[in-house]
Design a protein around this motif. Sequence first.
Motif, PDB file in Angstrom:
ATOM      1  N   LEU A 139      75.193  60.426  53.350  1.00  0.00           N
ATOM      2  CA  LEU A 139      76.418  60.294  52.553  1.00  0.00           C
ATOM      3  C   LEU A 139      77.641  60.204  53.453  1.00  0.00           C
ATOM      4  CD1 LEU A 139      77.766  60.707  49.559  1.00  0.00           C
ATOM      5  CD2 LEU A 139      78.199  63.002  50.452  1.00  0.00           C
ATOM      6  N   ILE A 140      77.739  61.121  54.401  1.00  0.00           N
ATOM      7  CA  ILE A 140      78.902  61.175  55.289  1.00  0.00           C
ATOM      8  C   ILE A 140      79.008  59.903  56.126  1.00  0.00           C
ATOM      9  CG2 ILE A 140      79.883  62.356  57.300  1.00  0.00           C
ATOM     10  CD1 ILE A 140      78.596  64.955  56.085  1.00  0.00           C
ATOM     11  N   LEU A 141      77.925  59.504  56.748  1.00  0.00           N
ATOM     12  CA  LEU A 141      77.953  58.320  57.598  1.00  0.00           C
ATOM     13  C   LEU A 141      78.309  57.077  56.797  1.00  0.00           C
ATOM     14  CD1 LEU A 141      74.814  58.961  59.859  1.00  0.00           C
ATOM     15  CD2 LEU A 141      77.232  59.406  60.383  1.00  0.00           C
ATOM     16  N   ARG A 142      77.834  57.011  55.561  1.00  0.00           N
ATOM     17  CA  ARG A 142      78.145  55.861  54.705  1.00  0.00           C
ATOM     18  C   ARG A 142      79.620  55.856  54.293  1.00  0.00           C
ATOM     19  NH1 ARG A 142      74.498  56.820  51.464  1.00  0.00           N
ATOM     20  NH2 ARG A 142      75.583  57.802  49.725  1.00  0.00           N
ATOM     21  N   LEU A 143      80.144  56.996  53.877  1.00  0.00           N
ATOM     22  CA  LEU A 143      81.521  57.049  53.392  1.00  0.00           C
ATOM     23  C   LEU A 143      82.539  56.972  54.523  1.00  0.00           C
ATOM     24  CD1 LEU A 143      81.322  59.714  50.521  1.00  0.00           C
ATOM     25  CD2 LEU A 143      81.151  57.223  50.373  1.00  0.00           C
ATOM     26  N   TRP A 144      82.240  57.578  55.658  1.00  0.00           N
ATOM     27  CA  TRP A 144      83.187  57.517  56.795  1.00  0.00           C
ATOM     28  C   TRP A 144      83.111  56.147  57.476  1.00  0.00           C
ATOM     29  CZ3 TRP A 144      83.282  61.982  54.504  1.00  0.00           C
ATOM     30  CH2 TRP A 144      84.270  62.901  54.784  1.00  0.00           C
ATOM     31  N   GLY A 145      81.949  55.533  57.450  1.00  0.00           N
ATOM     32  CA  GLY A 145      81.786  54.160  57.906  1.00  0.00           C
ATOM     33  C   GLY A 145      82.387  53.862  59.267  1.00  0.00           C
ATOM     34  N   ALA A 146      83.223  52.826  59.297  1.00  0.00           N
ATOM     35  CA  ALA A 146      83.789  52.335  60.562  1.00  0.00           C
ATOM     36  C   ALA A 146      84.743  53.329  61.203  1.00  0.00           C
ATOM     37  CB  ALA A 146      84.507  51.009  60.318  1.00  0.00           C
ATOM     38  N   ARG A 147      85.173  54.341  60.481  1.00  0.00           N
ATOM     39  CA  ARG A 147      86.047  55.341  61.095  1.00  0.00           C
ATOM     40  C   ARG A 147      85.391  55.960  62.326  1.00  0.00           C
ATOM     41  NH1 ARG A 147      87.007  56.012  55.648  1.00  0.00           N
ATOM     42  NH2 ARG A 147      89.196  56.162  55.003  1.00  0.00           N
ATOM     43  N   ILE A 148      84.084  56.101  62.279  1.00  0.00           N
ATOM     44  CA  ILE A 148      83.383  56.770  63.373  1.00  0.00           C
ATOM     45  C   ILE A 148      83.415  55.911  64.636  1.00  0.00           C
ATOM     46  CG2 ILE A 148      81.176  57.741  64.121  1.00  0.00           C
ATOM     47  CD1 ILE A 148      80.578  58.242  61.114  1.00  0.00           C
ATOM     48  N   SER A 149      83.133  54.630  64.505  1.00  0.00           N
ATOM     49  CA  SER A 149      83.128  53.756  65.682  1.00  0.00           C
ATOM     50  C   SER A 149      84.534  53.377  66.127  1.00  0.00           C
ATOM     51  CB  SER A 149      82.323  52.485  65.397  1.00  0.00           C
ATOM     52  OG  SER A 149      82.838  51.801  64.264  1.00  0.00           O
ATOM     53  N   ASN A 150      85.496  53.448  65.202  1.00  0.00           N
ATOM     54  CA  ASN A 150      86.870  53.054  65.546  1.00  0.00           C
ATOM     55  C   ASN A 150      87.776  54.223  65.882  1.00  0.00           C
ATOM     56  OD1 ASN A 150      86.162  50.411  65.011  1.00  0.00           O
ATOM     57  ND2 ASN A 150      86.919  50.455  62.919  1.00  0.00           N
ATOM     58  N   VAL A 151      87.233  55.442  65.895  1.00  0.00           N
ATOM     59  CA  VAL A 151      88.070  56.609  66.148  1.00  0.00           C
ATOM     60  C   VAL A 151      88.740  56.495  67.511  1.00  0.00           C
ATOM     61  CG1 VAL A 151      86.248  58.005  67.216  1.00  0.00           C
ATOM     62  CG2 VAL A 151      88.110  59.126  65.978  1.00  0.00           C
ATOM     63  N   GLU A 152      89.933  57.050  67.597  1.00  0.00           N
ATOM     64  CA  GLU A 152      90.716  56.978  68.840  1.00  0.00           C
ATOM     65  C   GLU A 152      89.874  57.425  70.022  1.00  0.00           C
ATOM     66  OE1 GLU A 152      93.967  55.783  70.702  1.00  0.00           O
ATOM     67  OE2 GLU A 152      94.128  56.108  68.551  1.00  0.00           O
ATOM     68  N   THR A 153      89.760  56.571  71.048  1.00  0.00           N
ATOM     69  CA  THR A 153      88.904  56.895  72.190  1.00  0.00           C
ATOM     70  C   THR A 153      89.645  57.568  73.332  1.00  0.00           C
ATOM     71  OG1 THR A 153      89.258  54.654  73.060  1.00  0.00           O
ATOM     72  CG2 THR A 153      87.307  55.014  71.706  1.00  0.00           C
ATOM     73  N   ASP A 154      90.965  57.506  73.331  1.00  0.00           N
ATOM     74  CA  ASP A 154      91.740  58.173  74.368  1.00  0.00           C
ATOM     75  C   ASP A 154      91.836  59.655  74.025  1.00  0.00           C
ATOM     76  OD1 ASP A 154      94.654  57.147  76.205  1.00  0.00           O
ATOM     77  OD2 ASP A 154      93.694  59.108  76.182  1.00  0.00           O
ATOM     78  N   ALA A 155      91.806  60.517  75.035  1.00  0.00           N
ATOM     79  CA  ALA A 155      91.929  61.952  74.798  1.00  0.00           C
ATOM     80  C   ALA A 155      93.281  62.299  74.197  1.00  0.00           C
ATOM     81  CB  ALA A 155      91.715  62.728  76.092  1.00  0.00           C
ATOM     82  N   ARG A 156      94.274  61.465  74.411  1.00  0.00           N
ATOM     83  CA  ARG A 156      95.590  61.649  73.803  1.00  0.00           C
ATOM     84  C   ARG A 156      95.799  60.536  72.799  1.00  0.00           C
ATOM     85  NH1 ARG A 156      99.371  61.144  78.781  1.00  0.00           N
ATOM     86  NH2 ARG A 156      98.011  59.344  78.969  1.00  0.00           N
ATOM     87  N   ASP A 157      96.398  60.841  71.643  1.00  0.00           N
ATOM     88  CA  ASP A 157      96.594  59.795  70.659  1.00  0.00           C
ATOM     89  C   ASP A 157      97.774  58.903  71.042  1.00  0.00           C
ATOM     90  OD1 ASP A 157      98.985  61.022  69.768  1.00  0.00           O
ATOM     91  OD2 ASP A 157      97.905  62.208  68.290  1.00  0.00           O
ATOM     92  N   SER A 158      97.911  57.791  70.342  1.00  0.00           N
ATOM     93  CA  SER A 158      98.920  56.793  70.685  1.00  0.00           C
ATOM     94  C   SER A 158     100.343  57.307  70.479  1.00  0.00           C
ATOM     95  CB  SER A 158      98.694  55.526  69.853  1.00  0.00           C
ATOM     96  OG  SER A 158      97.445  54.963  70.147  1.00  0.00           O
ATOM     97  N   LYS A 159     100.561  58.118  69.465  1.00  0.00           N
ATOM     98  CA  LYS A 159     101.904  58.667  69.239  1.00  0.00           C
ATOM     99  C   LYS A 159     102.325  59.554  70.404  1.00  0.00           C
ATOM    100  CE  LYS A 159     103.218  60.119  65.210  1.00  0.00           C
ATOM    101  NZ  LYS A 159     103.247  60.859  63.927  1.00  0.00           N
ATOM    102  N   THR A 160     101.399  60.365  70.890  1.00  0.00           N
ATOM    103  CA  THR A 160     101.710  61.216  72.041  1.00  0.00           C
ATOM    104  C   THR A 160     102.000  60.366  73.274  1.00  0.00           C
ATOM    105  OG1 THR A 160     100.318  63.000  71.192  1.00  0.00           O
ATOM    106  CG2 THR A 160     100.831  63.044  73.533  1.00  0.00           C
TER     107      THR A 160
END
Length: 225
Positions: A139-160
């Motif tokens: 259920l989780i993998l299906r609903l979260w979908g592309a969020r998992i593969s597209n999650v921010e990869t930098d240890a710091r987010d872009s706003k920071t």
Amino acid sequence: MKLSKELRAFEQRIGHKFTDPTLLMRSVTHASMSSPTRQDNQRLEFLGDRVLGLVMATALLDQDQTASEGQLAPRFNALVRKETCAEVAREIDLGAVLKLGRSEMLSGGRRKQALLGDAMEAVIAAVYKDSGFEAAQNLILRLWGARISNVETDARDSKTSLQEWAQARGQKPPSYVEISRSGPDHAPVFTIAARLETGAEAQATAGSKRQAEQAAARALLAELS
């Protein structure tokens, strides 16, 4: 227990038919509607948060075999935070089936981020208790979908990163301005502009303010570099 037409439609939206319908009913019952004969979703929320965390931690480790703990932690936090849970809840129109007390309903409870996020975790726990870990994981993998593969990869987010870029050059921190909002309440679309005091600006559109702000900051950093 016989489910209402709305809850049967909700089962279809999440792709899980409950063996024990009382679990689904409890997962969508807010504390404002609890009574001695009607349990609310708070205990399920507690459990669902842990199930979600285990699924996401496993998914991130499987996705990136070389990432350090310092790289994985911000990705994990981005995926399990209440805001992300609320975004998923809006996509499946969870707000439409919530059982709310009158005061909570009148105050816009079906659209509240914290309430939706909590209910999403409760639904996860309900699926887990109904059919086990594998069903909840699917259920989780299906609903979260592309969020998992597209999650921010930098240890710091872009706003920071954008704020640090501006401060390093003696500038004020960037501002974020909502340009527009469209779409229904359960699936809003935001356009946000990231602006520096120099006049540099970039816009982005996403399904939450945070995502749009991050995307706008990322776009502006790309222009500046």
